[in-house]
Design an enzyme around this catalytic site. Sequence first.
Site, PDB file in Angstrom:
ATOM      1  N   TYR A 189      -9.765  -0.202   3.204  1.00  0.00           N
ATOM      2  CA  TYR A 189      -9.378  -0.059   4.711  1.00  0.00           C
ATOM      3  C   TYR A 189      -9.146   1.215   4.825  1.00  0.00           C
ATOM      4  CZ  TYR A 189      -8.522  -5.080   7.089  1.00  0.00           C
ATOM      5  OH  TYR A 189      -8.789  -5.998   7.523  1.00  0.00           O
TER       6      TYR A 189
ATOM      7  N   ILE B  13      22.865   4.216  13.401  1.00  0.00           N
ATOM      8  CA  ILE B  13      22.155   2.480  13.462  1.00  0.00           C
ATOM      9  C   ILE B  13      20.665   2.785  12.645  1.00  0.00           C
ATOM     10  CG2 ILE B  13      21.312   0.887  14.769  1.00  0.00           C
ATOM     11  CD1 ILE B  13      23.667   0.056  14.202  1.00  0.00           C
TER      12      ILE B  13
ATOM     13  N   TYR C  94      -6.213   3.403   7.303  1.00  0.00           N
ATOM     14  CA  TYR C  94      -5.178   3.010   8.722  1.00  0.00           C
ATOM     15  C   TYR C  94      -5.058   3.849   9.384  1.00  0.00           C
ATOM     16  CZ  TYR C  94      -4.814  -1.476   5.669  1.00  0.00           C
ATOM     17  OH  TYR C  94      -4.680  -2.756   4.691  1.00  0.00           O
TER      18      TYR C  94
ATOM     19  N   ASP D  39       0.837   2.569  -4.331  1.00  0.00           N
ATOM     20  CA  ASP D  39       0.235   3.625  -3.786  1.00  0.00           C
ATOM     21  C   ASP D  39       0.315   5.342  -3.492  1.00  0.00           C
ATOM     22  OD1 ASP D  39      -1.984   4.893  -3.950  1.00  0.00           O
ATOM     23  OD2 ASP D  39      -3.901   3.458  -3.731  1.00  0.00           O
TER      24      ASP D  39
ATOM     25  N   ASP E   4       0.871  -1.436  -0.144  1.00  0.00           N
ATOM     26  CA  ASP E   4       0.146  -0.519  -0.198  1.00  0.00           C
ATOM     27  C   ASP E   4       1.498   1.080   0.437  1.00  0.00           C
ATOM     28  OD1 ASP E   4      -2.748  -0.465   0.553  1.00  0.00           O
ATOM     29  OD2 ASP E   4      -2.771  -1.584   1.687  1.00  0.00           O
ATOM     30  N   ALA E   5       2.416   1.402   0.727  1.00  0.00           N
ATOM     31  CA  ALA E   5       3.410   2.076   0.217  1.00  0.00           C
ATOM     32  C   ALA E   5       3.597   2.552  -0.562  1.00  0.00           C
ATOM     33  CB  ALA E   5       4.015   2.597   1.744  1.00  0.00           C
ATOM     34  N   GLY E   6       4.561   1.321  -1.282  1.00  0.00           N
ATOM     35  CA  GLY E   6       4.724   1.401  -2.590  1.00  0.00           C
ATOM     36  C   GLY E   6       4.268   1.268  -4.047  1.00  0.00           C
TER      37      GLY E   6
ATOM     38  N   LYS F 294      -0.500  10.238   0.305  1.00  0.00           N
ATOM     39  CA  LYS F 294      -1.477  11.212  -0.857  1.00  0.00           C
ATOM     40  C   LYS F 294      -3.022  10.444  -0.780  1.00  0.00           C
ATOM     41  CE  LYS F 294      -0.404   8.125  -4.582  1.00  0.00           C
ATOM     42  NZ  LYS F 294       0.182   8.386  -6.027  1.00  0.00           N
TER      43      LYS F 294
END
Length: 786
Positions: free
Chosen positions: A505, A711, A507, A425, A421-423, A429
């Site tokens: 969905y 890190i 989130y 879409d 859903d991030a990569g 945004k």
Amino acid sequence: MATTKQKVTAPSSSTAPCCPSTSILRREATAAVAGVGDGLQNWNNVPSVDDKQKKTASSALASLASTEPLSSNTSTKGIQIMTRAQTCHPLDPLSAAEISVAVATVRAAGETPEVRDGMRFIEVVLLEPDKSVVALADAYFFPPFQSSLMPRTKGGSLIPTKLPPRRARLIVYNKKTNETSIWIVELNEVHAAARGGHHRGKVISSNVVPDVQPPIDAQEYAECEAVVKSYPPFRDAMRRRGIDDLDLVMVDPWCVGYHSEADAPSRRLAKPLVFCRTESDCPMENGYARPVEGIYVLVDVQNMQIIEFEDRKLVPLPPADPLRNYTAGETRGGVDRSDVKPLHIIQPEGPSFRISGNYIEWQKWNFRIGFTPREGLVIHSVAYLDGSRGRRPIAHRLSFVEMVVPYGDPNDPHYRKNAFDAGEDGLGKNAHSLKRGCDCLGYIKYFDAHFTNFTGGVETTENCVCLHEEDHGMLWKHQDWRTGLAEVRRSRRLTVSFVCTVANYEYAFYWHFYQDGKIEAEVKLTGILSLGALQPGEYRKYGTTILPGLYAPVHQHFFVARMNMAVDCKPGEAHNQVVEVNVKVEEPGKENVHNNAFYAEETLLRSELQAMRDCDPFSARHWIVRNTRTVNRTGQLTGYKLVPGPNCLPLAGPEAKFLRRAAFLKHNLWVTQYAPGEEFPGGEFPNQNPRVGEGLASWVKQDRPLEESDIVLWYIFGITHVPRLEDWPVMPVEHIGFVLQPHGFFNCSPAVDVPPPSACDSESRDSDVTETSVAKSTATSLLAKL
């Protein structure tokens, strides 16, 4: 897939504000000149200064107004004072004006009119600068005005006369050539038009990235739906299912993922899911209640053409469910609760937080807020003000960088539902405009977000990020049983959040900051189940039957939090390491004669391949990020520990196709040495990605050392969703997350100085609640049955 949402077109880009108002900037400049060091600042009151310092402050303000630099010998306490070279902090999200300049610069750089006409703008974001630039800005140009961040030389601090220009990074898809390119644009004179000049940007670089597909845009989703609904064979298939009104049909395009060479990124593809509403006059009807199955559609999104279509199997539409809707007055027989009294959150003196642009101070915390179309909310430069020890850094950057939702039904179309859903879409945004009293309660500060649309225009999502305080129950308490005297403190937390919708969905993403030094990351999952249709009498073990003919497949949700830690590290320092802690049971013997012994065992994670770890609740496993050169009063290294919440691993087999692109899901924790460009665990472009294990799983093969390093923690946390009837028609919120908790970072509890509650009444009694005010039971037979 993207969702249609209300956005506000940005005003004229030449006047779009980028940062704090001039008055705030002047207060900040005065505070800097006054030599307020690393402590908490009050921007409403300039600290008292002696006459010499007052003259210096006046000079600085005059210089700020005229935009001319101060003379080199103007200083306070040996620190040279420079005016701001720009009004935006290096980490502030791009303003609407900056986005417009970046787009115009790239479009003007197109070699031919055909190239320029084919440009579609997937993403325009800030190219975040080197940490040394951020340190310079935070030392002398912007809050927290912490000059100790800068390296010292024999002649004193080295202070450049200005900050470097900001840069934008653009992902551009050419619709005519099917090429994806990445552009870097330097934003030289963004606001020149407001002064009668011209916008100026400079192309620093442009590179075509072969064999990739960028995220699909909301405009493409809308066009795809229209193309499918107008396709004659599709309309015939709908009529065979008794659907004549195509306005009732919902087409949700999904990215195809990568299952075989047929999904290669040489074509821009989508495979839609189809649903049908029941009522034409109900705009809020739950259309996902009737999935249309048995139809296979493949769309060439570049050319907006259907390239494959097959009506494979006639699956009856599920019947109209009387419980499908969730709007007021339409739920559970049309009867809403009548016994919910108002609950008001009141802060008569205002909030405890202070804001300057995107810089936040609350209690002893301070940090910056950012926002990107892909990640959504980003938290920068997290630090804690610890008395005489000053401002102590904890993390450079915190964000949610990816999420994956694999489904567990091997049947078509569910086996190919593996959304990134991030990569594929974008979480940011798809963010909502939040509403006071609904999404957040109390005294709220909202932040807007600016994005480019597909054609390069600027859109603004107002009230996109919510900042507010929350009461969080008890912080600590103890009562002396001998005297009966008690001390109790209530916990308060500062919450920063946003909410997005991706197809069916919702989130909601939260970062909570607590008074005891704890940081909590939380995701709330809600929305509507992605359903499937069943043949009459069919039962499918890979899901839950909602009603005859309708079922919800099992699935999992995985989230990836990327945390570039900086525990007690100034910019440029790489003094962190990670240890794993497991609680072990002592073997019976001389050391354990009573057979009751257990202890915590630490293991240093020395390299990246050693640092691929999984949660283990049976050993209370957790991980501590420590500074190798800073100790607490007991001589132990200071640190922050990552405490897992409920978690899981993928239940799909190791050869599952989606794991080609999501190899990072194979472990709950990965630790890497910071490197520019290593930002997304599945690589920059997971959409239709044919390369196995690109991203995190490939980076760690370098096996870089971690014993003393800059890190980055990659924590993958997930939830396995076996749907319930109670998840229908809209799911009650599920919670999932983790905690970053101080571990030897402080010399004692940082929460002991929280003052007692002002309304703490030792003579407790009911708050004027009488027996007559108790709600009477409702004897509605319909409610009782439901």
